[in-house]
Design a protein around this motif. Structure first.
Motif, mmCIF file in Angstrom:
data_model
loop_
_atom_site.group_PDB
_atom_site.id
_atom_site.type_symbol
_atom_site.label_atom_id
_atom_site.label_comp_id
_atom_site.label_asym_id
_atom_site.label_seq_id
_atom_site.Cartn_x
_atom_site.Cartn_y
_atom_site.Cartn_z
ATOM 1 N N UNK A 172 0.839 -1.199 0.000
ATOM 2 C CA UNK A 172 0.000 0.000 0.000
ATOM 3 C C UNK A 172 0.871 1.244 0.000
ATOM 4 N N UNK A 173 0.634 2.111 -0.984
ATOM 5 C CA UNK A 173 1.289 3.412 -1.038
ATOM 6 C C UNK A 173 0.313 4.445 -0.484
ATOM 7 N N UNK A 174 0.702 5.137 0.567
ATOM 8 C CA UNK A 174 -0.144 6.135 1.207
ATOM 9 C C UNK A 174 0.352 7.526 0.830
ATOM 10 N N UNK A 175 -0.489 8.283 0.132
ATOM 11 C CA UNK A 175 -0.132 9.638 -0.275
ATOM 12 C C UNK A 175 -0.920 10.659 0.536
ATOM 13 N N UNK A 176 -0.307 11.810 0.808
ATOM 14 C CA UNK A 176 -1.087 12.867 1.446
ATOM 15 C C UNK A 176 -2.127 13.392 0.456
ATOM 16 N N UNK A 177 -3.037 14.215 0.922
ATOM 17 C CA UNK A 177 -4.187 14.610 0.103
ATOM 18 C C UNK A 177 -3.789 15.307 -1.189
ATOM 19 N N UNK A 178 -2.813 16.210 -1.112
ATOM 20 C CA UNK A 178 -2.391 16.946 -2.307
ATOM 21 C C UNK A 178 -1.773 16.003 -3.336
ATOM 22 N N UNK A 179 -0.891 15.122 -2.881
ATOM 23 C CA UNK A 179 -0.249 14.183 -3.803
ATOM 24 C C UNK A 179 -1.252 13.196 -4.391
ATOM 25 N N UNK A 180 -2.208 12.760 -3.555
ATOM 26 C CA UNK A 180 -3.194 11.795 -4.040
ATOM 27 C C UNK A 180 -4.082 12.423 -5.115
ATOM 28 N N UNK A 186 -3.628 12.058 -12.986
ATOM 29 C CA UNK A 186 -2.693 11.656 -14.033
ATOM 30 C C UNK A 186 -2.450 10.149 -14.114
ATOM 31 N N UNK A 187 -3.133 9.349 -13.298
ATOM 32 C CA UNK A 187 -2.802 7.921 -13.263
ATOM 33 C C UNK A 187 -3.114 7.214 -14.578
ATOM 34 N N UNK A 188 -4.039 7.733 -15.372
ATOM 35 C CA UNK A 188 -4.379 7.098 -16.641
ATOM 36 C C UNK A 188 -3.763 7.815 -17.847
ATOM 37 N N UNK A 189 -2.816 8.727 -17.595
ATOM 38 C CA UNK A 189 -2.170 9.460 -18.687
ATOM 39 C C UNK A 189 -0.689 9.115 -18.733
ATOM 40 N N UNK A 190 -0.020 9.588 -19.755
ATOM 41 C CA UNK A 190 1.409 9.312 -19.884
ATOM 42 C C UNK A 190 2.221 10.018 -18.804
ATOM 43 N N UNK A 191 1.621 11.032 -18.164
ATOM 44 C CA UNK A 191 2.347 11.743 -17.123
ATOM 45 C C UNK A 191 2.571 10.884 -15.882
ATOM 46 N N UNK A 192 1.978 9.675 -15.857
ATOM 47 C CA UNK A 192 2.170 8.797 -14.721
ATOM 48 C C UNK A 192 3.649 8.436 -14.547
ATOM 49 N N UNK A 193 4.448 8.549 -15.645
ATOM 50 C CA UNK A 193 5.871 8.252 -15.533
ATOM 51 C C UNK A 193 6.544 9.165 -14.509
ATOM 52 N N UNK A 194 5.975 10.368 -14.333
ATOM 53 C CA UNK A 194 6.560 11.294 -13.380
ATOM 54 C C UNK A 194 6.460 10.782 -11.947
ATOM 55 N N UNK A 195 5.584 9.798 -11.722
ATOM 56 C CA UNK A 195 5.400 9.244 -10.384
ATOM 57 C C UNK A 195 6.174 7.945 -10.199
ATOM 58 N N UNK A 196 7.092 7.670 -11.121
ATOM 59 C CA UNK A 196 7.830 6.411 -11.094
ATOM 60 C C UNK A 196 8.531 6.184 -9.764
ATOM 61 N N UNK A 197 9.108 7.225 -9.186
ATOM 62 C CA UNK A 197 9.884 7.061 -7.952
ATOM 63 C C UNK A 197 9.045 6.482 -6.827
ATOM 64 N N UNK A 198 7.757 6.831 -6.800
ATOM 65 C CA UNK A 198 6.876 6.322 -5.743
ATOM 66 C C UNK A 198 6.713 4.813 -5.881
ATOM 67 N N UNK A 199 6.360 4.365 -7.092
ATOM 68 C CA UNK A 199 6.158 2.938 -7.316
ATOM 69 C C UNK A 199 7.477 2.179 -7.162
ATOM 70 N N UNK A 200 8.542 2.764 -7.646
ATOM 71 C CA UNK A 200 9.847 2.114 -7.568
ATOM 72 C C UNK A 200 10.225 1.860 -6.115
ATOM 73 N N UNK A 201 10.055 2.898 -5.283
ATOM 74 C CA UNK A 201 10.400 2.768 -3.869
ATOM 75 C C UNK A 201 9.539 1.712 -3.182
ATOM 76 N N UNK A 202 8.236 1.702 -3.502
ATOM 77 C CA UNK A 202 7.315 0.776 -2.850
ATOM 78 C C UNK A 202 7.634 -0.673 -3.211
ATOM 79 N N UNK A 203 7.848 -0.932 -4.509
ATOM 80 C CA UNK A 203 8.131 -2.306 -4.929
ATOM 81 C C UNK A 203 9.517 -2.732 -4.455
ATOM 82 N N UNK A 204 10.461 -1.815 -4.449
ATOM 83 C CA UNK A 204 11.788 -2.118 -3.919
ATOM 84 C C UNK A 204 11.691 -2.551 -2.453
ATOM 85 N N UNK A 205 10.852 -1.845 -1.683
ATOM 86 C CA UNK A 205 10.667 -2.200 -0.278
ATOM 87 C C UNK A 205 10.051 -3.589 -0.142
#
Length: 274
Positions: A172-180, A186-205
């Motif tokens: 589970x990735x928990x984002x504050x209200x502004x980030x969420x 943008x989760x369904x657009x190509x700009x989702x790549x900008x959030x790569x660090x979040x997913x990368x960190x979570x899966x790495x953990x």
């Protein structure tokens, strides 16, 4: 959360009590087009009067045991139309439909109650149960039967930026209200790549926790994120022991899971977006 049946020191309208001899409280629910439609059916005039006065309210609680998401909806209207957020769904949702006191109520009338309450002083505190239905579990069938929420993103107003929670079923990735809010835009657009660090960190953990675990036999795991990660480790030609001996190999596994996400990230920085 599944509500347990218990005794209350005040009258409660439910299927397992006789406090309201002539009263009844039920509801109907259906899921359609990504929404839950709930119609409450209250047949008790006094409770209804207090709802109209603003002393009581209908309350719907929805919780996913898998993603740990919990939402509460409160209103005077007996009809609920609740949009479902895909990222917060598991295969099962616990649904609780209640009527609660939304402020203190003194000198509640007793003539419509079971005779054991006649002549007694009835006082409700804010938050007390007025009526309740049994917890109902809704099971969702997805087109891909193997869909178990391996990783989910949800809002948590208490975090400063983002945190990661891991159990045997979900990361589970928990984002504050502004980030969420930005993520949802943008989760369904190509700009989702900008959030790569979040997913990368979570899966790495998650992969690191799996590698560091002392559980040698994970072959019986058949849902959640663990079998997905084990499959990717195997596709890389590694074993858990290989990753324990050389932690740098974890990066290769994460890249495979996310399909080499840094490639798209660098393209987006280079103005390669449409």
């Amino acid at each position: 959360m599944q509500l347990k049946e218990r005794r209350f020191p005040y009258p409660v309208l439910s299927q397992v009590t006789s406090d309201y001899p002539l009263g009844n409280f039920t509801y109907k629910v259906k899921e359609q087009d990504g929404c839950l439609y709930i119609d409450c059916d209250l047949r008790e005039d006094t409770i209804n009067e207090y709802i109209q006065k603003g002393d009581f309210a209908y309350v719907v609680g929805i919780e996913s045991p898998q993603t740990k998401s919990r939402k509460i909806f409160k209103q005077k209207n007996s009809h609920f139309n609740i949009p479902l957020v895909v990222d917060e769904l598991g295969n099962n949702l616990h649904l609780n439909v209640l009527i609660l006191a939304v402020r203190d109520v003194a000198d509640y009338p007793t003539t419509h109650l079971n005779s054991v309450y006649h002549g007694r002083k009835i006082f409700f505190k804010k938050g007390d149960y007025i009526a309740k239905c049994p917890t109902h579990t809704i099971t969702f069938e997805f087109e891909n039967e193997s869909r178990k929420p391996g990783i989910v993103v949800k809002e948590n107003k208490k975090v400063d930026s983002f945190t990661v929670d891991i159990d045997r079923e979900v990361i589970s990735i928990n984002l504050n209200s502004a980030n969420f809010a930005i993520y949802r835009n943008y989760r369904n657009s190509r700009k989702i790549e900008m959030l790569t660090s979040i997913f990368y960190s979570a899966i790495m953990a998650g992969v690191t926790q799996l590698v560091l675990s002392n559980n040698e036999d994970l072959s019986e795991e058949n849902q959640g994120w663990i079998p997905l990660v084990l499959k990717k480790i195997n596709q890389c030609g590694y074993s858990l022991e290989d990753l324990r001996q050389d932690a740098s190999l974890i990066i290769n596994v994460v890249n495979l899971i996310l399909k080499n996400p840094l490639n798209d990230l660098f393209i987006s920085f280079d103005g390669g977006e449409d």
